[in-house]
Design an enzyme around this catalytic site. Sequence first.
Site, PDB file in Angstrom:
ATOM      1  N   GLU A  74     161.411 -18.212 -50.830  1.00 29.84           N
ATOM      2  CA  GLU A  74     161.086 -19.581 -51.215  1.00 29.84           C
ATOM      3  C   GLU A  74     159.660 -19.934 -50.755  1.00 29.84           C
ATOM      4  OE1 GLU A  74     163.373 -23.207 -49.445  1.00 29.84           O
ATOM      5  OE2 GLU A  74     161.381 -22.957 -48.541  1.00 29.84           O
ATOM      6  N   ASP A 131     166.368 -19.611 -55.784  1.00 28.90           N
ATOM      7  CA  ASP A 131     165.250 -20.571 -55.911  1.00 28.90           C
ATOM      8  C   ASP A 131     163.925 -19.881 -55.589  1.00 28.90           C
ATOM      9  OD1 ASP A 131     165.829 -20.414 -53.173  1.00 28.90           O
ATOM     10  OD2 ASP A 131     165.123 -22.461 -52.792  1.00 28.90           O
TER      11      ASP A 131
END
Lengths: 370, 697
Positions: A74, A131
């Site tokens: 991330e 993500d």
Amino acid sequence: MTLQVSRRAPFLPWLVAIFSLVMVMSASSQNLSVQPLKIVGTVSAADWEAYRSRFVEDSGRVVDTANGNISHSEGQGYGLLLALAASDRRSFEQIWSFTFTELLIRDDGLAVWKWDPEAKPRVTDRNNATDGDLLIAYALAKAGEVWQEPRYTAAARKLAKAIGKNTFARSGRSLLLLPGADGFGAGDRPDGPVVNLSYWVFEAFPVMAALAPEYEWNRVWRDGVLLLQQAASGRVRLPADWLSLENGLQPKPADGFPPEFGYNSLRIPLYLLRAGMTDMEWLRALKQRWSAENEGVAVVNVVTGQIRERLADQGYAILHAALACALDGTPVPAALRTFEPSLYYPSTLYLLAKSLLGEKYPQCVSSAAP
Amino acid sequence: MRLVGSAITTAILILGFAAIAQQTGPGAQPPAGPQPSESPPVNGSQPQVDESALRYFASQGDTRRVNAEIARLRALYPNWTPPSDLSQLSAGGNAAPDPIIERLWNLYREDRIAEVRAAIAERQAADSNWKPPEELVTALETVEARRRLVNASDSGQWQTVLSVATESPGLLTCTNVDVLWRVAEAFARTDQPTRTRDVYTYLLMNCANPAERLATLQKALTLLPEQQVTDLLQFEGRTGETPDDFGSIRDELARRRVERASLDSKMTASAEDLAAVERLIRNTNEAGPVLVLGWYNYHHGNPARALELFKTALDRNGAAKAAEGYAMSLRALERLAEAEAFAYEWRERAPENMKIYLDIATALLSQDPPPRLDAQVVGRIVPAVTAQRFPDAAQALGWYSYNTEQIRTARDWFRTALGWKPEDEPSAYGLALSTQRLNERAAFNAVVARWRNRSERIADLADGTNARSGQRSAPVQPRVEVDATPRPAVSRQVTVERVEVEQPLVRTEEGVRVRQTQARSVLGRSCAMTRNPAGLSGDAALTRGWCLMEINRPLEAVAAFDQAIATGSSRSREEAAYGKSLAYLRKNLTSEAAVAAAEAPQTRSRQVELGASILTQRALAAYRDKRYVETLLALSERARLVPEQNDLLLIRGWSYFNLGRYKDAEQVFRAVQRTGHSEEASVGLNAIREATDQVAQ
């Protein structure tokens, strides 16, 4: 009175059903109406330098200063995105070099999510975090386009395909984005599938769809919006970070996670705004809740509504300011206009918000604004 | 020799990789790196050294850096010699030095790859026409590929390892032996051992560093089948400046062969292999090879040598495994008492040690004849058996108790053993024997009922009992059958604690002495063949007598016991007389039994046992013949020796009843009723009421 209540009670399920139907219809009418961001050139050299010098090492590693100085996919994704926003091709290449050689090593083409400088081997969890994968692929795709660099575009495409192949999961009639390729599906845990709404980086979906059109990005995007509306329709009107979809589109907080609207979910409104999805009713309610007169930005128990932690850092406060600007045109308060980097995560949110404001709502941050 | 065919090998190898990459599916990209045809020829005599930086510095005429780089490369590759054309490069270096190129090479040398990449990107952003030197780009790609490959390998991402190797065949050279090893492992981890072998073969044919060559075989030992490792030994270089020494690999292979044979008594190891292990034992201080040879000897009929070796292994901290072998060797040498004491000390170290302790304890208790054991020994066996719930040892404790005349304790242990292992026939047989001996008919019948169809000998035991009662054809009063009817057994779980508390195992020291019993069948003896006992020695005749008793041929047993009485020692005579009495008792020949018991002096406990048995038989016989006065006489005599149990009390009651002594009968039935056997007692009491009512009328 009692009589009335008992007579009304049978109608409640109907009301819920009708309400859900309206939601579904309104969501399906939104046909991936994401307004693409330019991104490049929206973060000032000074702000970026303040960020880069604190959180990016020479090796291209983005350091999470609040979590034992580890790195994760991330953080690398955010780093790439912010380097692009600052038009810093040098740093972008640097961060990419680390990401490519240290994290993009999984057999399925996704990134391992956790890297610890104190551990040997450095990769301490070889699972992916979807993500992170999305952010990296999105930043690469954008940079490849802006800087005409085929290496970036090729890497973005490869990653987009890996995401589509390994993290999409059918659940009833929905198509979900699993938080990881392993461990979250219906067969992986008793309350599975489990999802995290803040993993839907909405703005990335149309870009991914262009790179890997063989996967149903549009559908995952739409079902994510629906799910958000469902999850935010409870009494407290906030989704928990980690949701169990054991009962289809009736999400409940997942086992083993606090039933909280926490650090993860704080990003959802930012992602919605960045994707231009400002017409969602929930954003208005959230803006109210986050205003200084009410509870402000906080970690909230979604069952009881109790506040566990108030979040005062600039990076969280600007989330409310961005909502107020986008929905009401309220100028960003002066105190939030100067970047004061603290920890990795709020600083990242701050720059992402500021990048958005600079590109889409310059009137809220212009020196002319009060 | 190594040079020949090396290029061909490389090509084969690379083709192999390409094939793998295609298997990895849509995610795999066509090789982005240099194509196989472009890969530098492999120089077999010396490793492929990256001279790109060196050549650059030379072209810039930077002698200081050239020398530094030469020193660095020499440190890395001792066999490397600097290229001879450097001075030419230097001489021809008339291009103006580009400061950024120099900076890039410096960063590259310091392994600051991200910064090299960043600087190139920055420069290109400023000047889109600028291109970094091709050599540098290739060098960067190689370093990045190596990093990814190493990281993927460290994280077990084997497909990534193989696809990176395919995309960067330039990595697969003797300069990167570590990379070759990782690729070989990736093949092994993805079930392609043949390709693993190909990589090792390539390495052994082409790469010169002796330490790396030996390490290659060590890796092969962990990943390849032994035959393939053996095949690789052919590449051992025996000549030249640095000949190979693969002796340690050969020794390891030998050790493994002996190890395999050490666990399988049907496999023998070659003398050569055994000698190799002996050598390993001498040359190291490790317990490992000692244990291997210990087990080999243990399983190949040489427990004495095994014992020595396990002792050595213990001295070398072989710990639990060595202790297990040591205890097992002692057992094999029939030094059971030592084995028990040793195994006891080690029992908590590992589950295997506990297991061997219990096995040894079982063997110790099951010895023939039963040994005289220290109270201390039995005292520590019991809690271990109880805590581990080990049925074999519980059974052995049962037989041990049985053979030492502790029938109640025996019964309890057999019950305990059955509780832990319900399908254990020998324990059931022991339980049947002991309940029969104790005259606990309900319990006996319960065992018989459960096992009759599964155990011939238990069925025989029951049939023997029935045959006895059927011998007398005299009509029996219906009421008398009360005695024979199986009572609902009061199922009282024998708690292990009780057994422990009782612990009388060692008290009857007389009983410990030689005594052959029915229990012997557990040891698998057979005496079913009829033969004349005359001519047998006292002990043999005795054994035969007990054996015949066990298969329920008491009259033949009498003959055998007679032979033992005639020829045996005083101990055997006593034993034989006892056996003969039991044999007659079994045939319901009570007076003969009494005579036999008198043929040799008996111990007090045996006197009591035999006397009580004889009197019981006598009382029952009299009762069947309706000689009630005699019944009562026999019962009273018996009651002076041992307490009267309920079934005999009922006989006493009915005897009184039949003699019209209703008050006495009532007293007895009420006493029985109070002990919980109300049903049978009630029948008697009702009969008395009826009889007295009739009298009253």
